[in-house]
Design a protein around this motif. Structure first.
Motif, PDB file in Angstrom:
ATOM      1  N   ASP A   1      -4.204 -61.797  53.492  1.00 60.56           N
ATOM      2  CA  ASP A   1      -4.640 -60.880  54.406  1.00 60.56           C
ATOM      3  C   ASP A   1      -5.838 -61.280  54.971  1.00 60.56           C
ATOM      4  O   ASP A   1      -6.436 -60.193  55.776  1.00 60.56           O
ATOM      5  CB  ASP A   1      -4.804 -59.507  53.727  1.00 60.56           C
ATOM      6  N   ARG A   2      -6.689 -62.282  55.051  1.00 62.90           N
ATOM      7  CA  ARG A   2      -7.725 -62.615  55.635  1.00 62.90           C
ATOM      8  C   ARG A   2      -7.997 -64.080  55.635  1.00 62.90           C
ATOM      9  O   ARG A   2      -7.184 -65.036  54.994  1.00 62.90           O
ATOM     10  CB  ARG A   2      -8.911 -61.924  54.925  1.00 62.90           C
TER      11      ARG A   2
ATOM     12  N   CYS B   1     -10.597 -71.255  57.845  1.00 65.68           N
ATOM     13  CA  CYS B   1      -9.106 -71.476  57.654  1.00 65.68           C
ATOM     14  C   CYS B   1      -8.794 -70.036  57.987  1.00 65.68           C
ATOM     15  O   CYS B   1      -9.168 -69.046  57.696  1.00 65.68           O
ATOM     16  CB  CYS B   1      -8.761 -71.592  56.106  1.00 65.68           C
ATOM     17  N   LEU B   2      -7.597 -69.973  58.793  1.00 67.39           N
ATOM     18  CA  LEU B   2      -7.030 -68.601  59.293  1.00 67.39           C
ATOM     19  C   LEU B   2      -5.571 -68.448  59.031  1.00 67.39           C
ATOM     20  O   LEU B   2      -5.270 -67.356  58.228  1.00 67.39           O
ATOM     21  CB  LEU B   2      -6.850 -68.750  60.763  1.00 67.39           C
ATOM     22  N   LEU B   3      -4.591 -69.642  58.695  1.00 66.05           N
ATOM     23  CA  LEU B   3      -3.636 -69.408  58.259  1.00 66.05           C
ATOM     24  C   LEU B   3      -3.475 -70.665  57.099  1.00 66.05           C
ATOM     25  O   LEU B   3      -3.871 -71.644  57.239  1.00 66.05           O
ATOM     26  CB  LEU B   3      -2.438 -69.669  59.261  1.00 66.05           C
ATOM     27  N   ASN B   4      -2.764 -70.236  56.017  1.00 65.97           N
ATOM     28  CA  ASN B   4      -2.654 -71.132  55.122  1.00 65.97           C
ATOM     29  C   ASN B   4      -1.381 -72.058  54.960  1.00 65.97           C
ATOM     30  O   ASN B   4      -0.433 -71.737  54.673  1.00 65.97           O
ATOM     31  CB  ASN B   4      -2.664 -70.574  53.606  1.00 65.97           C
ATOM     32  N   ASP B   5      -1.713 -73.402  55.558  1.00 66.12           N
ATOM     33  CA  ASP B   5      -0.361 -74.018  55.820  1.00 66.12           C
ATOM     34  C   ASP B   5       0.484 -74.633  54.808  1.00 66.12           C
ATOM     35  O   ASP B   5       1.602 -74.593  54.673  1.00 66.12           O
ATOM     36  CB  ASP B   5      -0.934 -75.349  56.806  1.00 66.12           C
TER      37      ASP B   5
ATOM     38  N   ALA C   1       4.063 -65.948  53.872  1.00 62.14           N
ATOM     39  CA  ALA C   1       2.685 -66.077  53.023  1.00 62.14           C
ATOM     40  C   ALA C   1       1.742 -65.093  53.336  1.00 62.14           C
ATOM     41  O   ALA C   1       0.761 -64.942  52.625  1.00 62.14           O
ATOM     42  CB  ALA C   1       2.202 -67.607  53.346  1.00 62.14           C
ATOM     43  N   HIS C   2       1.761 -64.482  54.793  1.00 62.17           N
ATOM     44  CA  HIS C   2       0.718 -63.732  55.086  1.00 62.17           C
ATOM     45  C   HIS C   2       1.108 -62.325  55.416  1.00 62.17           C
ATOM     46  O   HIS C   2       2.348 -62.127  55.630  1.00 62.17           O
ATOM     47  CB  HIS C   2      -0.054 -64.344  56.360  1.00 62.17           C
ATOM     48  N   ASP C   3       0.383 -61.249  55.392  1.00 61.59           N
ATOM     49  CA  ASP C   3       0.560 -59.753  55.556  1.00 61.59           C
ATOM     50  C   ASP C   3       0.887 -59.729  57.016  1.00 61.59           C
ATOM     51  O   ASP C   3       0.002 -60.232  57.854  1.00 61.59           O
ATOM     52  CB  ASP C   3      -0.454 -58.900  55.157  1.00 61.59           C
TER      53      ASP C   3
END
Length: 300
Positions: free
Chosen positions: A124-125, A130-134, A57-59
């Motif tokens: 990417d941010r 919110c830091l990580l999209n659970d 989900a994240h870079d």
């Protein structure tokens, strides 16, 4: 049996100005156990989140800089609070909880994370606490492991799920439904599969009418086989940031509508708590507790 993700890491201590919203993560499970809605052995502590799960989900560069605490001051400021090793641990713990809730939802029909719903985290941010999209991490994990093929994300937090919308842009296996305050944060909205912007002051009757019509239509047209429900309670009239006008009973009927439709469609659902910023912590905890109570009544 209703299984609920919770960890002491959720109660991460922040500076005083940030501490109040975090209190619910400690008070909510205590209230649910005290009143008998759940028993202590229904809580489970999430395990470790694997890097490959995050990177679905994240870079990779964003995760490297986040985990090493090397984001710029401007990037940190946009997330809304100071970063630390324990904060990063909290965020990965919450996402791991949502991932593990999926397995329990497949088994029992529904599962809850006491935290989660971190829908302002982009590939990417991070933004807006919110830091990580659970939900994005968990949905991507389901797809990668062929545990679901069509996922519906029902986001009823008062703020648009902009990060979730961006992560799944162009992904035909994930339908993102965001029903939010049209004039609320974020100022720049992303494009969800379906965005429903509500006017300031929207009350129970209008809110529930709009939600029922649109959710039934999406369920009929998209035919999902798994759902996530971001059940933010910042839709309450008492919320400092919400600008909508739902009562406690209206918020409860919102949850009843979503859970009953998922139940009728035999649609496994993971529920995350999302936001809530009422002046009185009791208003926040009570609204969240109603969601758990309804799940017990409807599913068990």
């Amino acid at each position: 049996m209703l299984r609920v993700a919770w960890s002491k890491a959720y109660n991460h201590r922040l500076p005083d100005k940030h501490r109040f919203p975090m209190m619910k993560y400690e008070l909510l499970p205590e209230q649910l156990i005290y009143e008998g809605t759940i028993k202590e052995d229904q809580l489970f502590a999430p395990g470790l989140l694997q890097i490959e799960q995050i990177l679905r989900a994240h870079d990779a560069d964003y995760w490297r800089r986040l985990s090493s605490q090397s984001l710029s001051a401007a990037e940190i400021r946009k997330t809304g609070f100071p970063h630390s090793e324990s904060l990063i641990e909290r965020e990965t713990n919450i996402a791991a909880g949502t991932v593990e809730c999926c397995r329990f939802a497949l088994q029992y029909g529904v599962s809850f994370n006491v935290a989660g719903g971190t829908h302002h985290a982009f590939t990417d941010r991070g933004e807006g606490f919110c830091l990580l999209n659970d939900m994005a991490i968990a949905a991507s994990d389901l797809l990668a492991n062929s545990l679901a093929s069509k996922i519906l994300i029902i986001d009823l937090d008062v703020h648009q799920g902009n990060g979730t919308a961006q992560i799944f842009t162009g992904n035909k296996q994930v339908f993102t439904l965001s029903m939010h305050g049209a004039r609320n944060y974020p100022a720049k909205k992303e494009q969800s599969s379906l965005d429903i912007g509500l006017a300031d002051g929207t009350d129970d009757k209008l809110y529930l009418k709009i939600l029922e019509a649109n959710l039934k239509s999406v369920l009929d047209d998209f035919q999902p086989d798994f759902a996530f429900y971001q059940a933010g309670v910042d839709v309450l009239a008492t919320d400092k940031l919400g600008r909508l006008a739902l009562s406690q009973s209206g918020c409860k009927e919102r949850d009843r509508l979503v859970l009953q439709l998922c139940r009728e469609c035999r649609l496994p659902v993971v529920v995350t708590m999302g936001g809530g910023y009422s002046e009185k912590i009791n208003d926040i905890v009570e609204a969240h507790a109603n969601t758990f109570r309804l799940a017990q009544d409807i599913y068990f």
